[in-house]
Design a protein around this motif. Structure first.
Motif, PDB file in Angstrom:
ATOM      1  N   ASP A  72       0.845  -1.221  -0.017  1.00 16.53           N
ATOM      2  CA  ASP A  72      -0.023  -0.057  -0.091  1.00 16.53           C
ATOM      3  C   ASP A  72       0.646   1.199   0.079  1.00 16.53           C
ATOM      4  N   ILE A  73       2.158   1.209   0.744  1.00 17.45           N
ATOM      5  CA  ILE A  73       2.775   2.446   0.786  1.00 17.45           C
ATOM      6  C   ILE A  73       3.571   2.620  -0.553  1.00 17.45           C
ATOM      7  N   MET A  74       4.073   1.546  -1.284  1.00 17.91           N
ATOM      8  CA  MET A  74       4.674   1.499  -2.506  1.00 17.91           C
ATOM      9  C   MET A  74       3.711   2.264  -3.678  1.00 17.91           C
ATOM     10  N   ASN A  75       2.487   1.360  -3.706  1.00 15.53           N
ATOM     11  CA  ASN A  75       1.244   1.801  -4.396  1.00 15.53           C
ATOM     12  C   ASN A  75       0.830   3.209  -4.470  1.00 15.53           C
ATOM     13  N   PHE A 129       8.893   7.485  -5.360  1.00 17.71           N
ATOM     14  CA  PHE A 129       8.521   6.236  -5.476  1.00 17.71           C
ATOM     15  C   PHE A 129       9.110   5.420  -4.339  1.00 17.71           C
ATOM     16  N   ALA A 130       8.407   4.903  -3.327  1.00 17.60           N
ATOM     17  CA  ALA A 130       8.964   4.043  -2.411  1.00 17.60           C
ATOM     18  C   ALA A 130       9.115   2.768  -2.966  1.00 17.60           C
ATOM     19  N   SER A 131      10.116   1.910  -2.840  1.00 19.92           N
ATOM     20  CA  SER A 131      10.368   0.564  -3.440  1.00 19.92           C
ATOM     21  C   SER A 131      11.062  -0.521  -2.508  1.00 19.92           C
ATOM     22  N   ASN A 133      15.664   2.186   0.725  1.00 18.26           N
ATOM     23  CA  ASN A 133      14.083   2.951   0.685  1.00 18.26           C
ATOM     24  C   ASN A 133      13.518   1.746   1.743  1.00 18.26           C
ATOM     25  N   ARG A 134      13.597   0.678   1.930  1.00 18.51           N
ATOM     26  CA  ARG A 134      12.976  -0.438   2.516  1.00 18.51           C
ATOM     27  C   ARG A 134      13.254  -0.002   4.101  1.00 18.51           C
ATOM     28  N   GLU A 135      14.496  -0.060   4.494  1.00 17.81           N
ATOM     29  CA  GLU A 135      15.209   0.414   5.788  1.00 17.81           C
ATOM     30  C   GLU A 135      14.436   1.659   6.450  1.00 17.81           C
ATOM     31  N   LYS A 136      14.352   2.558   5.473  1.00 17.72           N
ATOM     32  CA  LYS A 136      13.576   3.903   5.839  1.00 17.72           C
ATOM     33  C   LYS A 136      12.198   3.721   6.217  1.00 17.72           C
TER      34      LYS A 136
END
Length: 168
Positions: A23-26, A48-50, A55-58
């Protein structure tokens, strides 16, 4: 009288981390796509979050922080003990779960609302923090959405059922 009179109702809210990350990435993808034009490709791409490691760490750090805020908000209902905490990394390998001890008159119809509001809060806080770095123009909008989600959490856990009339 029933011997369970006044017994607490156990309510478990599980947030599936894979769906939360999706949901965050979308959401960040859709938002970026709506504002993209011929001049801002690079800026939009950074929105774009990926699943990329940095990115995932943040995003996971933001989720961990948001989940701690939810636990603080719901502390009176939490069935947890423990007096230690740390700032360790949350790797996203486990789903997030809250076991709540609700009053006996908690309206169980609100259970889904509790879980959805928590999911929404975590999504919106993570996006707000992500956008503080990548898209300051929209960050405050997600802070406001997170606050609305927090109100929804409070409203959902406050739902009570009407007393039932004795049958005899």
């Amino acid at each position: 009288m029933s011997e369970t009179l006044g017994a607490k109702k156990e309510v478990t809210a599980t947030i599936k981390i894979d769906w939360l990350l999706y949901d965050i990435m979308n959401e960040t993808f859709l938002r970026g796509r709506t504002i993209q034009n011929k001049e801002n490709h690079k800026e939009v791409a950074s929105m774009f979050a990926s699943e990329d490691e940095e990115n995932r760490e943040k995003i996971l750090r933001s989720i961990k922080k948001g989940f701690a805020e939810v636990k603080t908000e719901l502390a009176e209902y939490l069935d947890e003990d423990g007096t230690t905490t740390d700032n360790s990394h949350y790797d996203g390998s486990d789903d997030l779960s809250l076991k709540l001890q609700m009053p006996s008159n908690f309206n169980e119809a609100a259970t889904t609302g509790v879980g959805e509001a928590i999911h929404d809060y975590l999504k919106n806080t993570a996006i707000a923090e992500w956008y503080m770095v990548t898209n300051k123009a929209d960050a405050e909008q997600y802070v406001a959405l997170a606050q609305k989600s927090l109100v929804s959490i409070q409203q959902a856990v406050s739902k009570r059922s009407r007393p039932k009339r004795p049958t005899d």
